[in-house]
Every structure is written in C-alpha cells, then in structure tokens.
Scaffold this active site. Sequence first.
Site, PDB file in Angstrom:
ATOM      1  N   LYS A 167       0.840  -1.203   0.000  1.00  0.00           N
ATOM      2  CA  LYS A 167       0.000   0.000   0.000  1.00  0.00           C
ATOM      3  C   LYS A 167       0.868   1.243   0.000  1.00  0.00           C
ATOM      4  O   LYS A 167       1.810   1.351   0.805  1.00  0.00           O
ATOM      5  CB  LYS A 167      -0.895   0.000   1.253  1.00  0.00           C
ATOM      6  CG  LYS A 167      -1.901  -1.138   1.282  1.00  0.00           C
ATOM      7  CD  LYS A 167      -2.967  -0.967   0.242  1.00  0.00           C
ATOM      8  CE  LYS A 167      -4.045  -2.023   0.360  1.00  0.00           C
ATOM      9  NZ  LYS A 167      -5.076  -1.885  -0.659  1.00  0.00           N
ATOM     10  N   ASP A 195      -0.416  -0.703  -4.521  1.00  0.00           N
ATOM     11  CA  ASP A 195      -1.796  -0.201  -4.527  1.00  0.00           C
ATOM     12  C   ASP A 195      -1.836   1.194  -3.903  1.00  0.00           C
ATOM     13  O   ASP A 195      -1.621   1.342  -2.698  1.00  0.00           O
ATOM     14  CB  ASP A 195      -2.708  -1.162  -3.733  1.00  0.00           C
ATOM     15  CG  ASP A 195      -4.182  -0.802  -3.882  1.00  0.00           C
ATOM     16  OD1 ASP A 195      -4.490   0.241  -4.507  1.00  0.00           O
ATOM     17  OD2 ASP A 195      -5.034  -1.559  -3.379  1.00  0.00           O
ATOM     18  N   GLU A 223      -2.054  -0.446  -8.751  1.00  0.00           N
ATOM     19  CA  GLU A 223      -3.506  -0.486  -8.617  1.00  0.00           C
ATOM     20  C   GLU A 223      -4.051   0.897  -8.258  1.00  0.00           C
ATOM     21  O   GLU A 223      -3.493   1.581  -7.398  1.00  0.00           O
ATOM     22  CB  GLU A 223      -3.813  -1.507  -7.503  1.00  0.00           C
ATOM     23  CG  GLU A 223      -5.251  -1.858  -7.325  1.00  0.00           C
ATOM     24  CD  GLU A 223      -5.419  -3.092  -6.430  1.00  0.00           C
ATOM     25  OE1 GLU A 223      -4.545  -3.996  -6.425  1.00  0.00           O
ATOM     26  OE2 GLU A 223      -6.436  -3.155  -5.725  1.00  0.00           O
ATOM     27  N   ASP A 248      -9.241  -0.599  -9.708  1.00  0.00           N
ATOM     28  CA  ASP A 248      -9.967  -1.196  -8.575  1.00  0.00           C
ATOM     29  C   ASP A 248     -11.214  -0.351  -8.295  1.00  0.00           C
ATOM     30  O   ASP A 248     -12.299  -0.640  -8.809  1.00  0.00           O
ATOM     31  CB  ASP A 248      -9.042  -1.312  -7.359  1.00  0.00           C
ATOM     32  CG  ASP A 248      -9.736  -1.931  -6.155  1.00  0.00           C
ATOM     33  OD1 ASP A 248     -10.892  -2.369  -6.295  1.00  0.00           O
ATOM     34  OD2 ASP A 248      -9.145  -1.989  -5.056  1.00  0.00           O
ATOM     35  N   LYS A 272     -14.134  -7.246  -7.257  1.00  0.00           N
ATOM     36  CA  LYS A 272     -14.409  -7.608  -5.861  1.00  0.00           C
ATOM     37  C   LYS A 272     -15.909  -7.783  -5.727  1.00  0.00           C
ATOM     38  O   LYS A 272     -16.683  -6.928  -6.199  1.00  0.00           O
ATOM     39  CB  LYS A 272     -13.974  -6.489  -4.909  1.00  0.00           C
ATOM     40  CG  LYS A 272     -12.486  -6.310  -4.795  1.00  0.00           C
ATOM     41  CD  LYS A 272     -12.204  -5.194  -3.800  1.00  0.00           C
ATOM     42  CE  LYS A 272     -10.744  -4.859  -3.764  1.00  0.00           C
ATOM     43  NZ  LYS A 272     -10.516  -3.498  -3.265  1.00  0.00           N
TER      44      LYS A 272
HETATM   45  C1  LIG Z   1      -7.643  -6.700   1.840  1.00  0.00           C
HETATM   46  C2  LIG Z   1      -7.172  -6.538   0.424  1.00  0.00           C
HETATM   47  N1  LIG Z   1      -5.894  -7.099   0.243  1.00  0.00           N
HETATM   48  C3  LIG Z   1      -7.111  -5.090   0.041  1.00  0.00           C
HETATM   49  O1  LIG Z   1      -6.059  -4.516   0.110  1.00  0.00           O
HETATM   50  N2  LIG Z   1      -8.227  -4.502  -0.337  1.00  0.00           N
HETATM   51  C4  LIG Z   1      -8.215  -3.090  -0.537  1.00  0.00           C
HETATM   52  C5  LIG Z   1      -9.379  -2.401   0.082  1.00  0.00           C
HETATM   53  C6  LIG Z   1      -9.656  -2.958   1.426  1.00  0.00           C
HETATM   54  C7  LIG Z   1     -10.389  -2.156   2.418  1.00  0.00           C
HETATM   55  O2  LIG Z   1     -10.120  -0.972   2.620  1.00  0.00           O
HETATM   56  O3  LIG Z   1     -11.210  -2.810   3.074  1.00  0.00           O
HETATM   57  C8  LIG Z   1      -7.933  -2.711  -1.966  1.00  0.00           C
HETATM   58  O4  LIG Z   1      -7.583  -3.543  -2.794  1.00  0.00           O
HETATM   59  O5  LIG Z   1      -7.981  -1.538  -2.265  1.00  0.00           O
HETATM   60 MG   LIG Z   2      -7.129  -1.787  -4.290  1.00  0.00          MG
END
Ligand SMILES: C[C@H](N)C(=O)N[C@H](CCC(=O)O)C(=O)O
Ligand SMILES: [Mg+2]
Length: 368
Positions: A167, A195, A223, A248, A272
């Site tokens: 992240k 991401d 992402e 995303d 998702k």
């Molecule tokens: C949990 C998954 N690996 C992830 O990172 N999802 C996030 C959003 C998750 C959230 O804030 O609940 C994404 O891909 O942006």
């Molecule tokens: Mg994401």
Amino acid sequence: MKIQEIAIGYISIPLVTPFKTALRTVDSVNDLIVKITTDDGTEGFGEAPPTAVITGDTKESIEAAIRYYIAPAIKGMDLEDLPSVMEKMEHCIAKNTSAKAAVDIALYDLYAKLQKRPLFRLLGDGKSDKLKTELETDLTISVNDTEEMVRDSISAIEQGFRILKVKVGKGGEKDVERIREIRRAVGKDVVIRVDANQGWTREEAVSTIRAMEKEDLGIELVEQPVSYHDFKGMQYVTASVETKILADESVFSYEDAVRIMEEHGADLINIKLMKTGGIHEAVRICDAAEEHGISCMIGCMLESKVSVSAGAHLAAGRSIVTMADLDGPSLCREDPYRGGPKFSGSKISMQEEPGIGISHVPVEFVMI
Ligand SMILES: C[C@H](N)C(=O)N[C@H](CCC(=O)O)C(=O)O
Ligand SMILES: [Mg+2]
C-alpha cells in the site's frame, strides 16, 4: 426449492496488525453475516463488510437494505430460477452492493449445494482443463514508515508469501523510497504489486511510477493510482507508463468494466464481490474481460472467510482470473469458521464440499 428464511448476525475478528491504506486504518473485521434457509432446510451463508470509504456501505445501511428491501423482495422465490431471483434483487434497491453481495453469495452457496457440487465447478467457464484447485494469494503490506513496511515485508516472506501487495499513495517520493527499500530487502524474485488506493494526482502518479521504472524496481502492476471518478486520469496514467495499471475503485459494475476496457482506462481489472454486488455481476465482468482479453484479479475488502471463500470459488472457476488478492483470512487473528477452501499462508486449496463449503458459522442469527 423456495427461499424460506433470511437471518442476519455479526462477526468481529481482530486483525494481526492494523490495516492501513491511503483511505483508512482499521484494526478488526466487523462484518454482517447472512444465513438463508430454503424450504427443505438447506442453509447458505454470505458476508458483507461495511467499507464506507469505498462502497459507501455502512453496517446500518447493509442491514437496512437486506431487512427492508432485499429480503421482502426475494422471500418465497424459487431458487432453481436463480437469474429471476438475481434480477429481483438488483431492481428492488439501487447500489447497496455489499448488501446485495452478502445475499448473492448465500444464494450461490445454496444453489451449488442443491446441485451437490462445489461452487467453483459450477462457475467454471467450460474450459475444465483451466479449473484451478489451488490459488496463490498475495499479502497486503500496510502503508507505514518505510522501516516498518520493510519489517512487515520480510515477515511476509518468512511466512511463505511470494507476492506482496504494498500500500502506498502517501507522498510520491516517499512511496518510491518505500518500494526501493522493500525491493532491496526482499530480493528480486518476490512479486511486488503496488496499490495507491486513489492517493495520487495524475501527475504524481506518472512521475512516481516512472521513477520506479527508472530504478528498475520490478513492479508487477500499480492499482488504482488516482481517484475513482478521474477516468481521464486513469487513461492518462495508463498511456504514460510502461507498468501495468489495474483498476480497482473505478470498476464496480459490468458497465464500468466495459468502459475501462474499451476506452483504455487501465490494463487490468480488480473484481471484488463487494463492488459488483456479488457473483452474478462478477461473472458478467469475467465474460466481458475474456472477450477483450483483459486479465483480472479477484480481490477482497477487509473480509473474513465466508465472502473471501466465495471470491476464491470464482477465481478458481474462471481462467481469465490470473491474480488473487484474497488475503482477508490471513490478516485475521483467528478463523472462527469450519469448512470451505483451506487458507494456508499464500496457498488457497479448493475443496470438493458442495456449495462454498463453510459449514460452521459461530454467529447469533436474528430472523428478519
Ligand atoms: C484486503 C485486500 N488485500 C485489500 O487490500 N483490499 C483493498 C481495500 C480494502 C479495504 O479498505 O477494506 C484494496 O484492494 O484496495
Ligand atoms: Mg485496491
């Protein structure tokens, strides 16, 4: 088989470490669980997280959408005509994709149980040689100070993960430093996905990604670099960098996905279930992606094993899905469920139980 009863409950599971993105910080999963029972007593389970900053759905709105709109609309309907049930749900209330996803997942669980088949085999795209019985998920590294992210990345590798979803989105230059130091610490064989969770401007995205390219940091994809509604920004970033861009938050529906694919808003799509409103719409996106030759990831929000398992069934069944970000259960401190796909570090092993396979859900349900 008729839909006879719909009940809801809540599950709360602490996380191993706080989950931090450019959008939010959370330290536990607090999700609604839905249980649907047919007139022969078969039970199906679904789950929805209140990810207000992404889907707009809160605990209260998810419960209200199911209690006052979806449940009255579909109760008594015949599950064997699943497309009609899905259509009824889609039109009884707009948006509310997390509530719809929870119910849709429970309905697919039931439907596959009635066919006595594991869901991933029912969702297969006819290319039976492409059905996967094992998936590899990445693990999320929360955005923190560089040193902490390096420590978390090393710990992920020690746990057996070979793909990191890092992240960023909190200051372009700092983000380059984060990725540089993580790459240095984990070596060149680890796959790094980045991401930004909408955290950059268009210009910042391009300069940050180009800086990572110049330093040869070996990023698999980036992402959601910019805001979900900045479609032109997504096009601009995709056209301006070599690195693959994955949409995303910009893609909820089939229509969003087709626009991204046809107008080059991204190279890849993260599907998702909480954005699509469940498996039904997600399958339509997989079909469209197949037509356009665009590979997809199946991702998750902060969810536990019920809905993440549903995502795993879809990922296993569809060959266009080449990436899994299904680390919800790995981020949870405990697994209160029994049955379903086996989550063991980076490996997700599909099982041959009918439906999604989850058999024990330790939640106090209230009929609605
Ligand atoms: C949990 C998954 N690996 C992830 O990172 N999802 C996030 C959003 C998750 C959230 O804030 O609940 C994404 O891909 O942006
Ligand atoms: Mg994401």
